[in-house]
Structures are given as C-alpha cells and as structure tokens.
Design an enzyme around this catalytic site. Structure first.
Site, PDB file in Angstrom:
ATOM      1  N   HIS A 117      27.674   2.528  88.422  1.00 17.02           N
ATOM      2  CA  HIS A 117      26.670   3.326  87.706  1.00 17.02           C
ATOM      3  C   HIS A 117      25.399   2.507  87.445  1.00 17.02           C
ATOM      4  O   HIS A 117      24.740   2.663  86.414  1.00 17.02           O
ATOM      5  CB  HIS A 117      27.215   3.857  86.376  1.00 17.02           C
ATOM      6  CG  HIS A 117      28.383   4.780  86.527  1.00 17.02           C
ATOM      7  ND1 HIS A 117      28.247   6.143  86.604  1.00 17.02           N
ATOM      8  CD2 HIS A 117      29.713   4.549  86.644  1.00 17.02           C
ATOM      9  CE1 HIS A 117      29.444   6.700  86.739  1.00 17.02           C
ATOM     10  NE2 HIS A 117      30.343   5.755  86.778  1.00 17.02           N
ATOM     11  N   ASN A 147      31.602  12.279  83.970  1.00 14.88           N
ATOM     12  CA  ASN A 147      31.037  12.417  85.312  1.00 14.88           C
ATOM     13  C   ASN A 147      30.732  13.889  85.585  1.00 14.88           C
ATOM     14  O   ASN A 147      31.106  14.759  84.800  1.00 14.88           O
ATOM     15  CB  ASN A 147      32.041  11.927  86.364  1.00 14.88           C
ATOM     16  CG  ASN A 147      32.062  10.406  86.499  1.00 14.88           C
ATOM     17  OD1 ASN A 147      31.156   9.715  86.042  1.00 14.88           O
ATOM     18  ND2 ASN A 147      33.087   9.898  87.130  1.00 14.88           N
TER      19      ASN A 147
HETATM   20 FE1  HDE Z   1      33.521   3.916  84.118  1.00 12.74          FE
HETATM   21  N1  HDE Z   1      32.719   2.067  83.834  1.00 12.74           N
HETATM   22  N2  HDE Z   1      35.307   3.080  84.452  1.00 12.74           N
HETATM   23  N3  HDE Z   1      34.302   5.746  84.586  1.00 12.74           N
HETATM   24  N4  HDE Z   1      31.758   4.776  83.824  1.00 12.74           N
HETATM   25  C1  HDE Z   1      31.432   1.814  83.582  1.00 12.74           C
HETATM   26  O1  HDE Z   1      30.628   0.344  81.954  1.00 12.74           O
HETATM   27  C2  HDE Z   1      35.656   1.815  84.142  1.00 12.74           C
HETATM   28  C3  HDE Z   1      35.593   6.000  84.940  1.00 12.74           C
HETATM   29  C4  HDE Z   1      31.484   6.105  83.756  1.00 12.74           C
HETATM   30  O2  HDE Z   1      25.394   5.266  82.044  1.00 12.74           O
HETATM   31  C5  HDE Z   1      31.176   0.382  83.240  1.00 12.74           C
HETATM   32  O3  HDE Z   1      28.661  -0.107  80.916  1.00 12.74           O
HETATM   33  C6  HDE Z   1      37.063   1.605  84.375  1.00 12.74           C
HETATM   34  C7  HDE Z   1      35.870   7.403  84.866  1.00 12.74           C
HETATM   35  C8  HDE Z   1      30.081   6.313  83.517  1.00 12.74           C
HETATM   36  O4  HDE Z   1      25.883   3.290  81.241  1.00 12.74           O
HETATM   37  C9  HDE Z   1      32.577  -0.237  83.264  1.00 12.74           C
HETATM   38  C10 HDE Z   1      37.528   2.797  84.858  1.00 12.74           C
HETATM   39  C11 HDE Z   1      34.693   7.985  84.483  1.00 12.74           C
HETATM   40  C12 HDE Z   1      29.534   5.048  83.426  1.00 12.74           C
HETATM   41  C13 HDE Z   1      33.435   0.948  83.636  1.00 12.74           C
HETATM   42  C14 HDE Z   1      36.441   3.712  84.894  1.00 12.74           C
HETATM   43  C15 HDE Z   1      33.732   6.933  84.317  1.00 12.74           C
HETATM   44  C16 HDE Z   1      30.599   4.111  83.620  1.00 12.74           C
HETATM   45  C17 HDE Z   1      30.153  -0.308  84.104  1.00 12.74           C
HETATM   46  C18 HDE Z   1      38.926   3.128  85.334  1.00 12.74           C
HETATM   47  C19 HDE Z   1      34.392   9.483  84.297  1.00 12.74           C
HETATM   48  C20 HDE Z   1      28.064   4.695  83.226  1.00 12.74           C
HETATM   49  C21 HDE Z   1      28.979  -0.601  83.205  1.00 12.74           C
HETATM   50  C22 HDE Z   1      39.874   3.247  84.386  1.00 12.74           C
HETATM   51  C23 HDE Z   1      35.110  10.063  83.226  1.00 12.74           C
HETATM   52  C24 HDE Z   1      27.682   4.693  81.792  1.00 12.74           C
HETATM   53  C25 HDE Z   1      29.359  -0.102  81.901  1.00 12.74           C
HETATM   54  C26 HDE Z   1      26.193   4.385  81.675  1.00 12.74           C
HETATM   55  C27 HDE Z   1      30.434   2.727  83.561  1.00 12.74           C
HETATM   56  C28 HDE Z   1      34.773   0.844  83.713  1.00 12.74           C
HETATM   57  C29 HDE Z   1      36.561   5.033  85.385  1.00 12.74           C
HETATM   58  C30 HDE Z   1      32.390   7.209  83.907  1.00 12.74           C
HETATM   59  C31 HDE Z   1      32.748  -1.429  84.169  1.00 12.74           C
HETATM   60  C32 HDE Z   1      37.840   0.323  84.145  1.00 12.74           C
HETATM   61  C33 HDE Z   1      37.218   8.089  85.142  1.00 12.74           C
HETATM   62  C34 HDE Z   1      29.366   7.651  83.396  1.00 12.74           C
HETATM   63  O5  HDE Z   1      32.956  -0.758  82.027  1.00 12.74           O
END
Ligand code: HDE
Length: 719
Positions: free
Chosen positions: A94, A167
């Site tokens: 993202h 999402n």
């Molecule tokens: Fe994320 N995800 N994610 N994700 N995600 C990040 O956090 C993570 C997942 C989502 O505009 C990170 O600040 C793991 C699902 C959005 O700043 C990080 C897992 C969904 C955003 C991270 C998931 C998301 C992130 C990277 C698996 C939809 C952007 C930078 C379990 C429901 C937020 C940060 C923004 C961002 C980890 C899966 C949505 C690395 C470990 C499922 C919208 O922490």
C-alpha cells in the site's frame, strides 16, 4: 592571496541586484543572473530551522566568486542535511496512496447493538481521515495497475481512534497471517531483477497462487473489473474480517463492515487502464482531488451485516475465514451512516505519508473475532509504524493524534512532543488528588469481550477453512456475460506473461474446479496443447450455491451520470448552440464537460465567442473520459482528419464501449477510426439541444456493453 579574494569589486558584486521582468513577474537578479525574491508585503522572512533570517537562498557561502564552499555555511549545511533525510521508508504494501479528510455522520442510535460512542446519537458527526491505495506497486507506480485498492478509514471518535483498515474487495488471498510475507514477496518485484512492479502478471505471483488454493476466491475478484476502478469515488470498501459489536449489557453481535459509494460502482476496461497509465499515471488521485476542490464531495454509506453465533454456526462457511463472504442475499446490509470526504490534505507528507493505521485501534463497543488473519494484523501494524515513523511517539503526529483527551504515563523517546508534567509518572501512586495523574476507569474503559476459548496449543488450519472453490464459483456465476468475459481475458493476459508452462497449466487445473467453461476459455486463449485434470480439491465445489447479483458491477450501476466527465473534441467554428446545450445538460446532471482542442489555448466558436481548452488533442486521449462528444465544424474536421490522435480518440472511445455524441461534420472521423457508418445505438447524433439532453440521459448507463461482442469480433477478424 586572501586579499585578492576580498577585493572590493567581488564584495560589491555579491550585494548588487538588478531589476528584471519575466512576463508577469518582476524580480531581482544577482551577479550571475540568478533570480532573487525578497521578503515584504505578504511574504515573511525566510529563516533557518533555528529561526535565523536568511539573506541569500540562491548562493552558498564561498571563498571568492569561483572559489570553494565554506564549511561554516550553516544555512547551506542545514538545508542539505534536511533534504538528505526527507524520505521515510515507504510502506511495504500500500505504498502508493492518497489521503483525504472528512466526517462520518451517524443516521440513528445503534445503542442496542454497540456501546461505541460514535454510534450512540443520531446525527453525530465524527471526523475521519481516509487513505486509498494500491497494494503491490511502489510509491511512484501508476494508479491504474490491476490491483486491490486499500480503503483505510481512521475515525477520530470521542473515545479514541478507531481504524477500519479495509480494501475494495471483501476477501483476501490467505487465511493465516503467517503467509503474508510470502504472498507479498511473491507479488512485488522479483528479488533478483527488481521488476516487474505494480503488476501481478509474472511468474513468482502465479507460482505462489497456483500452490495456494485458498486464494482462488480472491483470484476471481482480482481478475474482475474490481481491480481497475474508474475512480476511488466509484468503488466499495470492506472491513473484510468478522468483528464484534458489544452493547452496554455486554451482549455481542458479529458484524462485517461495508462502505457503499453513493455514486455507484464503475470500472474501466483493461485496454483503457493500460492507456490511462500512460496518459495520466495520477488519474485516480487527480480525480479525487478535483472532485473535492470543486465541492463535489464523494460519499459512501456505512453498511453493516449483523449476525449472531447461531447464524455463524449454520452458515455454510466459517465466518473466521477471510477468504469467504457472507452474501448480501443471506444477511442483508443495514445502512447506518454516511462518510463524506470534503477536505484535501494541506500537506501530502505530513498526512498521507505519515498516517499510521492499525487494525488494533478499536474503541469500547467494538471487538475482534478470532480470524487468524486479523489476529496477525493486530501485531503487524504497530510494528510497522515504528520502522516507518521512527519513534514510538508516532501518535504525537497530528494526523495520528486522537481528537479526545489523552492521559498516560508513557514518556520520552524520539521526538516526544508531550511528556507527563509533575512528579508522578507511574501508578499506583499516593500523590494528592490531581497530582497523581490519570487513573483507570472500570466502567467506561475498554473491556475485551469474554469469549470462551479453550483447546490444545497447535499449528493447524481449521478443517472448516478447507472449501477453496465454492465461493470462487459463486462469484463467477454471479457476473454478467460481459464481466465473465473480462475475467477470462484478464486470466489469459496475466498467465500469458508467465514464462513457465507448468505454472500456466496448474492455474487452469484450479479453474476447472471453478467453472469448466472459464477453464476452457483460458486454456484456449493460452493455446494449451493439453488440458490438465482438475486440481485435487480439499473439499469438492458446492455447485448448488445460488447466484448473488449483488456481486456484479454492471447489474448494480448508478441511476445517474453524476460525477462523471464527458470529453468534447472541438475545433474552430464549433456550433455554439450545440456546445452550450451540452454544457447545460451536463451541469443539470451534476457531470463535467472537459474541452479537447487542437491547441490548449482554445478555439473560436461559431458565434465568435472563445472557448478555452483543458487539453490539447495530443494530451487528451478519450480514455480520460466516461463518454465523448465530437463537435468539429465543417472546416475543423479537415484538420482532425490529418491528425492520428483524432482517429485514436474515436477508435478507443468506440472500442471501450463509450457513448459517443456527434455532429454530422464528425462522420468522416468514424470511417477513419473503423467505426461502422453512423456508429451504433451507443452513438448519438446531436442535431439540436434536445439531443444533448437525451445524450446525457443515455450516458447514465455508463457504457454501451451491447457493443462489446461486436468489437471483439472486429478485433479478431482484424488480427
Ligand atoms: Fe495490511 N498491512 N496486512 N491488509 N493493509 C499494511 O501497514 C498486513 C491485509 C491494508 O493506507 C501495513 O502501515 C498483514 C488485509 C491497508 O496506510 C502492514 C496482513 C487487508 C493498508 C500490513 C495484512 C489489509 C495496509 C504496511 C495479513 C484488507 C494501508 C504499512 C494478515 C482488510 C493502510 C502499514 C494505509 C497496510 C500488514 C492483510 C489492508 C505491513 C500482516 C486482509 C488498506 O502492517
């Protein structure tokens, strides 16, 4: 020698300024002709970070006019030092995002199902920060990558910050957070070569996916038009996981969150997406910026799917499995409030780049479920902020700071803006009232829902997560024929970029468990010599699942053309009556008109008035518009006929199934663009003002999909 460098003439030259005029700008120039602008009037003194006024920001301090730079130049040192450290690590996923502000307004009290403060009073407004993003590409990638869009909402409630980090797709690739690093490594650029970026069409991604059958439902969504939205304004948002609401009596209700755009859903077609990326890589962020600047504030409604333990027990899938949805037809969506985005950020870095979301940010009245993906996320988001923002004090940055009182004993660390005052920085303590600092609040404070959990400690995937294909099939059969075609085309395109035949074949083996017709279509498109057998499935596909029409974009289009944009191609002599009628009809609809002309300066209309253009023809292809109007004059068409981009303008608009309004004089362009004589029912002759209103009314259908099969046929015959 030293004396030579401080001769009177060099010193004088350093201070000498001459006046100069650059069209509208009156400036001063220095000895080398460089431009100087001085403080005064509205312009404050330029200072260093320490507050020292700066006399000259164009030249570093040097020994003589052509000599070395002096180390004591603190202004130059500080300016470069700061510049060298301007970047912070981009998000691992993202990275490319766009943030805006607004508010959430609650329609009715939800006190019966949650004690969350923001839902207690009808009409309550809660400030929000929203960041939309793509997942796979780096910060500088293009907006129209085929990709999931992040839809992260930070609600600054009176009882703390609540983040719904969602999402635009309601399911995810994997079921356990331990697989996230593998998924993300596979989707991002391959590690040896550093490409491709911002696209899934490569071997590593499909290799991983083809060995991860739980991702098949998500694969159907990402190969659908959902991953090439027309605008952030025209897409859904989903919290994805099952959460809990908890009311004042401690009763829990399961909840899934949905954001529904008031303007309806809309996507572009793949060929268009590829071309938009070239014409305007910032297409989505520009669209949102412009809409908000013009006061056309995008809105979504918050929808809730509420259900109890009993439903969770009898539902055909596990509500803790993030690769599954609950169809709207089974648990209807209750709309409880609206999200209005009405302010752009003042500074991209301060807000969009530094905003720190976390699924762990919840407030009293809301709680987690045991979804293993959510549980893992709750760890990951806090961890990532320390790396990116460099300090445990990231909540002191204004965009992350709660807008309610904050009192605790956490102190110090990098860049701490607020430290506890007074003597007490621990508790319990015995200091007198007021001096002892904050205390616990058992009644108001956050209590976790006391869900009963017990069992052996194991590394195991629940058998209730084992059905990988049934909902993938349900999604596919719920699409219109045209949407199904898009999915088949997308799979064929993506897999055609995969070099290993074995990976392509493996994917077709999975598709056989979803829909045989789809698998055959893709196998044919890839020209597989042998059809594989279906992949062994942990659970057989449940073929009896009903279609869910709510899953189609085309079946749920908006009833209006509001918020959309028509591109009008004009030349000198454009008929001013038709032009004005079109402008009026679009204004009435709440849609925009953008003028494309041979030159950006504009054209002279038939009544002698001047029409300014927004784009020159070579910079304003039709992919930037939802529909087009061709308004050349009899003389003007001669110029357009010489211009290849005019032919492409029409050919693309036709191939992308857009509605085309045209005046008689434009017809030669149809022939040149390979459009059948007088077009088809999606091409509307603009002979008088009433026709313009009718054209805009027709545009409410957004695209003339009936043309699509014919266009494919023409393309196949041509190739
Ligand atoms: Fe994320 N995800 N994610 N994700 N995600 C990040 O956090 C993570 C997942 C989502 O505009 C990170 O600040 C793991 C699902 C959005 O700043 C990080 C897992 C969904 C955003 C991270 C998931 C998301 C992130 C990277 C698996 C939809 C952007 C930078 C379990 C429901 C937020 C940060 C923004 C961002 C980890 C899966 C949505 C690395 C470990 C499922 C919208 O922490």
């Amino acid at each position: 020698m030293a004396k030579k460098h401080t001769t009177r003439s060099t010193k004088d030259a350093a201070n000498e300024r001459k006046a100069a005029q650059y069209a509208d700008q009156s400036v001063m120039t220095g000895a080398g002709g460089e431009v100087h602008q001085s403080a005064g009037g509205d312009a404050p003194d330029l200072t260093t970070q320490q507050g020292i006024p700066v006399a000259d920001d164009q030249n570093s301090l040097r020994i003589g006019a052509r000599g070395p730079t002096a180390l004591e130049d603190f202004h130059f040192r500080e300016k470069l030092f700061h510049f060298d450290h301007e970047r912070i690590p981009e998000r691992v996923v993202h990275a490319r995002g766009f943030g805006v502000r607004g508010y959430f307004e609650n329609y009715e009290s939800l006190a019966d199902i949650t004690k969350a403060d923001l839902f207690q009073r009808a009409g309550e407004k809660t400030p929000v920060f929203v960041r939309f993003s793509t997942v796979a590409g780096n910060k500088g990638s293009a907006d129209l990558a085929r990709d999931v869009r992040g839809f992260a909402v930070k609600l600054y409630t009176k009882e703390g910050n609540w983040d719904i980090v969602g999402n635009n797709i309601p399911v995810f690739f994997i079921q356990d957070a331990i697989k996230f690093p593998d998924l993300v490594h596979a989707v991002k650029q391959e590690p040896d070569r550093g490409f491709p970026q911002a696209q899934t069409a490569h071997d590593n991604f499909w290799d991983f996916i083809s060995l991860t059958p739980e991702s098949m439902h998500m694969v159907m969504w990402i190969m659908s038009d959902r991953t090439i939205p027309r605008s952030f304004r025209f897409m859904d948002g989903f919290g994805v996981h099952t959460f809990r609401f908890v009311n004042a009596e401690g009763k829990s209700t399961f909840v899934k969150f949905h954001w529904k755009p008031k303007l309806g859903l809309q996507s572009v077609v793949w060929n268009e997406a590829v071309k938009i990326n070239g014409a305007d890589p910032d297409f989505h962020r520009r669209d949102l910026w412009n809409a908000i600047q013009m006061g056309d504030y995008p809105e979504w409604e918050l929808g809730l799917q509420l259900f109890d333990e009993e439903f969770a027990e009898r539902f055909a899938f596990d509500v803790l499995d993030a690769t599954k949805i609950i169809p709207e037809e089974e648990v209807p969506i209750r709309r409880v409030g609206r999200l209005v985005l009405d302010r752009c950020v003042d500074n991209f870095f301060a807000e969009t780049e530094q905003v720190a979301f976390g699924t762990l940010n919840i407030v009293p009245g809301i709680d987690f479920s045991d979804d293993p993906l959510l549980q893992g996320r709750n760890f990951s988001y806090l961890d990532t902020q320390l790396k990116r923002l460099g300090s445990p004090n990231f909540t002191h940055i204004p965009v992350n700071a709660p807008k309610c009182p904050v009192h605790h004993f956490q102190q110090d660390g990098h860049m701490a803006m607020h430290n506890p005052t007074g003597r007490a920085n621990y508790e319990p303590n015995s200091w007198d009232e007021g001096a002892g600092g904050p205390r616990e609040s058992p009644a108001k404070g956050f209590h976790s829902y006391p869900a009963a959990v017990e069992g052996p400690k194991l590394r195991i995937r629940s058998e209730s997560f084992a059905d990988h294909y049934s909902q993938a099939r349900q999604f596919y059969i719920s699409q219109t024929e045209s949407e199904q075609q898009h999915i088949a085309d997308a799979l064929t395109f993506e897999l055609s970029k995969v070099e290993r035949l074995a990976i392509r074949t493996r994917m077709v083996a999975h598709l056989l468990n979803i829909d045989r017709g789809l698998a055959e279509h893709v196998a044919h498109g890839l020209r597989l010599k042998e059809m594989p057998g279906p992949a062994d499935a942990a659970r057989p596909t449940q073929e009896h699942l009903q279609k869910s029409p709510a899953l189609s974009i085309q079946l749920n289009g908006p009833a209006s053309f509001k918020g959309r944009k028509v591109g009008a191609l004009v030349t000198d002599g454009v008929d001013s009556t038709t032009f004005q009628a079109l402008r009026t009809a679009l204004e009435k609809e709440g849609a925009l008109l953008e003028i494309i002309a041979p030159h950006v300066g504009g054209v002279e209309a038939s009544d002698g008035s001047w029409i300014e253009a927004a784009q020159q023809l070579r910079g304003g292809p039709s992919v930037l518009y939802d529909a087009v109007a061709l308004l050349p004059s009899e003389d003007g068409i001669e110029i357009l006929m010489q211009e290849p981009t005019a032919r492409d303008f029409v050919a693309d608009a036709f191939a992308h199934c857009k509605f085309i309004g045209y005046v008689e004089a434009a017809l030669p362009l149809f022939a040149k663009a390979g459009v059948p004589d007088h077009g088809d029912d999606g091409c509307i002759a603009l002979e008088g003002p009433e026709d313009c209103a009718a054209f805009v009314a027709t545009c409410r259908q957004l695209r003339f999909w009936a043309r699509e099969a014919g266009v494919r046929h023409m393309a196949q015959q041509g190739s």
